[in-house]
Scaffold this motif. Structure first.
Motif, PDB file in Angstrom:
ATOM      1  N   VAL A 200       0.840  -1.207   0.000  1.00 54.01           N
ATOM      2  CA  VAL A 200       0.000   0.000   0.000  1.00 54.01           C
ATOM      3  C   VAL A 200       0.867   1.247   0.000  1.00 54.01           C
ATOM      4  O   VAL A 200       0.565   2.228  -0.692  1.00 54.01           O
ATOM      5  CB  VAL A 200      -0.965  -0.011   1.206  1.00 54.01           C
ATOM      6  CG1 VAL A 200      -1.698   1.330   1.323  1.00 54.01           C
ATOM      7  CG2 VAL A 200      -1.973  -1.147   1.063  1.00 54.01           C
ATOM      8  N   SER A 201       1.956   1.229   0.732  1.00 52.75           N
ATOM      9  CA  SER A 201       2.869   2.382   0.758  1.00 52.75           C
ATOM     10  C   SER A 201       3.466   2.629  -0.627  1.00 52.75           C
ATOM     11  O   SER A 201       3.573   3.777  -1.077  1.00 52.75           O
ATOM     12  CB  SER A 201       3.995   2.150   1.774  1.00 52.75           C
ATOM     13  OG  SER A 201       3.478   2.077   3.079  1.00 52.75           O
ATOM     14  N   GLU A 202       3.850   1.546  -1.307  1.00 53.28           N
ATOM     15  CA  GLU A 202       4.426   1.679  -2.643  1.00 53.28           C
ATOM     16  C   GLU A 202       3.397   2.229  -3.626  1.00 53.28           C
ATOM     17  O   GLU A 202       3.702   3.120  -4.431  1.00 53.28           O
ATOM     18  CB  GLU A 202       4.937   0.316  -3.120  1.00 53.28           C
ATOM     19  CG  GLU A 202       5.428   0.282  -4.565  1.00 53.28           C
ATOM     20  CD  GLU A 202       6.604   1.204  -4.837  1.00 53.28           C
ATOM     21  OE1 GLU A 202       6.853   1.520  -6.021  1.00 53.28           O
ATOM     22  OE2 GLU A 202       7.279   1.613  -3.869  1.00 53.28           O
ATOM     23  N   LEU A 203       2.168   1.721  -3.572  1.00 53.31           N
ATOM     24  CA  LEU A 203       1.126   2.203  -4.478  1.00 53.31           C
ATOM     25  C   LEU A 203       0.777   3.661  -4.184  1.00 53.31           C
ATOM     26  O   LEU A 203       0.551   4.451  -5.112  1.00 53.31           O
ATOM     27  CB  LEU A 203      -0.127   1.326  -4.347  1.00 53.31           C
ATOM     28  CG  LEU A 203       0.014  -0.109  -4.867  1.00 53.31           C
ATOM     29  CD1 LEU A 203      -1.237  -0.912  -4.539  1.00 53.31           C
ATOM     30  CD2 LEU A 203       0.263  -0.127  -6.372  1.00 53.31           C
ATOM     31  N   SER A 204       0.748   4.029  -2.925  1.00 58.20           N
ATOM     32  CA  SER A 204       0.471   5.418  -2.556  1.00 58.20           C
ATOM     33  C   SER A 204       1.576   6.332  -3.054  1.00 58.20           C
ATOM     34  O   SER A 204       1.316   7.452  -3.521  1.00 58.20           O
ATOM     35  CB  SER A 204       0.326   5.542  -1.034  1.00 58.20           C
ATOM     36  OG  SER A 204      -0.772   4.782  -0.560  1.00 58.20           O
ATOM     37  N   ARG A 205       2.836   5.854  -2.951  1.00 56.83           N
ATOM     38  CA  ARG A 205       3.963   6.649  -3.433  1.00 56.83           C
ATOM     39  C   ARG A 205       3.879   6.849  -4.939  1.00 56.83           C
ATOM     40  O   ARG A 205       4.095   7.955  -5.452  1.00 56.83           O
ATOM     41  CB  ARG A 205       5.274   5.963  -3.074  1.00 56.83           C
ATOM     42  CG  ARG A 205       6.521   6.765  -3.468  1.00 56.83           C
ATOM     43  CD  ARG A 205       7.789   5.944  -3.334  1.00 56.83           C
ATOM     44  NE  ARG A 205       7.800   4.802  -4.241  1.00 56.83           N
ATOM     45  CZ  ARG A 205       8.029   4.894  -5.559  1.00 56.83           C
ATOM     46  NH1 ARG A 205       8.249   6.077  -6.121  1.00 56.83           N
ATOM     47  NH2 ARG A 205       8.032   3.799  -6.307  1.00 56.83           N
ATOM     48  N   ARG A 206       3.545   5.780  -5.666  1.00 55.85           N
ATOM     49  CA  ARG A 206       3.413   5.876  -7.129  1.00 55.85           C
ATOM     50  C   ARG A 206       2.327   6.882  -7.507  1.00 55.85           C
ATOM     51  O   ARG A 206       2.499   7.678  -8.432  1.00 55.85           O
ATOM     52  CB  ARG A 206       3.052   4.510  -7.721  1.00 55.85           C
ATOM     53  CG  ARG A 206       4.172   3.501  -7.754  1.00 55.85           C
ATOM     54  CD  ARG A 206       3.688   2.284  -8.521  1.00 55.85           C
ATOM     55  NE  ARG A 206       4.290   1.059  -8.053  1.00 55.85           N
ATOM     56  CZ  ARG A 206       3.837  -0.146  -8.368  1.00 55.85           C
ATOM     57  NH1 ARG A 206       2.763  -0.277  -9.134  1.00 55.85           N
ATOM     58  NH2 ARG A 206       4.451  -1.231  -7.924  1.00 55.85           N
ATOM     59  N   GLU A 207       1.220   6.836  -6.796  1.00 55.02           N
ATOM     60  CA  GLU A 207       0.117   7.751  -7.100  1.00 55.02           C
ATOM     61  C   GLU A 207       0.530   9.189  -6.808  1.00 55.02           C
ATOM     62  O   GLU A 207       0.213  10.102  -7.577  1.00 55.02           O
ATOM     63  CB  GLU A 207      -1.116   7.378  -6.276  1.00 55.02           C
ATOM     64  CG  GLU A 207      -2.328   8.277  -6.487  1.00 55.02           C
ATOM     65  CD  GLU A 207      -2.887   8.247  -7.898  1.00 55.02           C
ATOM     66  OE1 GLU A 207      -3.735   9.104  -8.219  1.00 55.02           O
ATOM     67  OE2 GLU A 207      -2.488   7.366  -8.691  1.00 55.02           O
ATOM     68  N   ALA A 208       1.241   9.394  -5.715  1.00 54.35           N
ATOM     69  CA  ALA A 208       1.704  10.740  -5.386  1.00 54.35           C
ATOM     70  C   ALA A 208       2.669  11.250  -6.449  1.00 54.35           C
ATOM     71  O   ALA A 208       2.609  12.417  -6.859  1.00 54.35           O
ATOM     72  CB  ALA A 208       2.381  10.737  -4.011  1.00 54.35           C
ATOM     73  N   ASP A 209       3.558  10.370  -6.931  1.00 58.62           N
ATOM     74  CA  ASP A 209       4.499  10.758  -7.989  1.00 58.62           C
ATOM     75  C   ASP A 209       3.752  11.096  -9.275  1.00 58.62           C
ATOM     76  O   ASP A 209       4.106  12.057  -9.978  1.00 58.62           O
ATOM     77  CB  ASP A 209       5.491   9.624  -8.257  1.00 58.62           C
ATOM     78  CG  ASP A 209       6.494   9.449  -7.126  1.00 58.62           C
ATOM     79  OD1 ASP A 209       6.579  10.353  -6.267  1.00 58.62           O
ATOM     80  OD2 ASP A 209       7.164   8.396  -7.082  1.00 58.62           O
ATOM     81  N   ARG A 210       2.714  10.307  -9.567  1.00 59.71           N
ATOM     82  CA  ARG A 210       1.936  10.546 -10.793  1.00 59.71           C
ATOM     83  C   ARG A 210       1.238  11.893 -10.730  1.00 59.71           C
ATOM     84  O   ARG A 210       1.255  12.667 -11.698  1.00 59.71           O
ATOM     85  CB  ARG A 210       0.902   9.434 -10.983  1.00 59.71           C
ATOM     86  CG  ARG A 210       0.116   9.520 -12.297  1.00 59.71           C
ATOM     87  CD  ARG A 210      -0.977   8.466 -12.348  1.00 59.71           C
ATOM     88  NE  ARG A 210      -2.033   8.758 -11.395  1.00 59.71           N
ATOM     89  CZ  ARG A 210      -3.029   9.621 -11.619  1.00 59.71           C
ATOM     90  NH1 ARG A 210      -3.073  10.305 -12.763  1.00 59.71           N
ATOM     91  NH2 ARG A 210      -3.972   9.805 -10.717  1.00 59.71           N
ATOM     92  N   LEU A 211       0.645  12.193  -9.598  1.00 63.87           N
ATOM     93  CA  LEU A 211      -0.059  13.470  -9.444  1.00 63.87           C
ATOM     94  C   LEU A 211       0.918  14.628  -9.472  1.00 63.87           C
ATOM     95  O   LEU A 211       0.621  15.684 -10.045  1.00 63.87           O
ATOM     96  CB  LEU A 211      -0.848  13.468  -8.116  1.00 63.87           C
ATOM     97  CG  LEU A 211      -2.012  12.495  -8.031  1.00 63.87           C
ATOM     98  CD1 LEU A 211      -2.622  12.512  -6.634  1.00 63.87           C
ATOM     99  CD2 LEU A 211      -3.072  12.820  -9.078  1.00 63.87           C
ATOM    100  N   SER A 212       2.098  14.433  -8.884  1.00 67.34           N
ATOM    101  CA  SER A 212       3.118  15.485  -8.881  1.00 67.34           C
ATOM    102  C   SER A 212       3.617  15.763 -10.290  1.00 67.34           C
ATOM    103  O   SER A 212       3.774  16.919 -10.695  1.00 67.34           O
ATOM    104  CB  SER A 212       4.286  15.062  -7.974  1.00 67.34           C
ATOM    105  OG  SER A 212       5.312  16.019  -8.008  1.00 67.34           O
ATOM    106  N   THR A 213       3.827  14.691 -11.062  1.00 61.02           N
ATOM    107  CA  THR A 213       4.277  14.847 -12.445  1.00 61.02           C
ATOM    108  C   THR A 213       3.225  15.543 -13.296  1.00 61.02           C
ATOM    109  O   THR A 213       3.518  16.435 -14.093  1.00 61.02           O
ATOM    110  CB  THR A 213       4.612  13.476 -13.069  1.00 61.02           C
ATOM    111  OG1 THR A 213       5.635  12.853 -12.277  1.00 61.02           O
ATOM    112  CG2 THR A 213       5.078  13.625 -14.503  1.00 61.02           C
TER     113      THR A 213
END
Length: 218
Positions: A200-213
């Motif tokens: 869940v932490s990894e998926l949350s990090r990916r989503e945060a990176d996607r939104l930031s990009t």
């Protein structure tokens, strides 16, 4: 149909959508908001609101239908690109919670005005998709539970409703609820706490990176 009739229908549909949007905002702000309050917030007379919705219960039921559609769409989006049942459960839970968080007050209201069976019936398509993911995980051995997939899916659904109420009652911080829900559902399916938390932490990090990009590109 004449152009005048079409125009009148379009205006009526637009008014109905606007009333629904404002009603949701008012009910989230004040769960006990009356039809009079909603009408005032929408800038219309009470009769206009009743012209679209014969009762407060009918209005809440229509809002619940919209919430179910949004949850179903989020669930489908969460499934896309998921690799394996554990990631499917995590991704769909995180995606659904983003929508559910907006409607969590509404679920509590709906339980007062719509039968519990009526709420369950609305979620049947999403529940059936959940059953298939859980069944696959149990068959592959990545999930472990004494419950068959349909019962496990039912339990997951009820747990999400309970977590919404926990946030409503101030027992769980809203910003923590999505990841907490995902980890909880995974662990009840037999995934270890450490593995569930890491996923869940990894998926949350990916989503945060996607939104930031996405924000940087915009």
């Amino acid at each position: 149909m004449s152009a005048m009739t079409t125009g009148t229908t379009s205006r009526a549909d637009a008014n109905r959508r606007r009333i629904l949007d404002i009603a949701l905002a008012e009910l989230l702000r004040d769960p006990d908001a009356s039809m009079d309050q909603i009408a005032r917030a929408a800038g219309v007379v009470r009769r206009t609101v009743y012209g679209h919705f014969p009762s407060r219960e009918a209005l809440i039921s229509t809002l619940l239908d919209g919430a179910v559609e949004a949850v179903a769409a989020a669930y489908t989006e969460g499934l896309e690109g998921a690799e394996g049942p554990p990631e499917s459960v995590a991704r769909t839970t995180l995606a659904v919670w983003q929508v559910a968080d907006r409607y969590r007050i509404l679920v509590g209201l709906a339980q007062r005005s719509v039968t519990v069976q009526g709420i369950r019936d609305r979620f049947t398509p999403v529940r059936e998709a959940c059953v298939e993911v859980l069944r696959q995980g149990l068959e592959e051995g990545v999930f472990s539970s004494p419950l068959p997939a349909p019962a496990l899916a039912y339990m997951h659904e009820q747990m999400l409703f309970a977590l919404m109420e926990a946030v409503n009652d101030g027992l769980l911080a809203a910003e923590e609820a999505g990841p907490s829900a995902a980890v909880t559902l995974l662990t009840t399916a037999g995934v270890s706490v450490s593995r569930a938390t890491a996923l869940v932490s990894e998926l949350s990090r990916r989503e945060a990176d996607r939104l930031s990009t996405g924000a940087a590109r915009a």
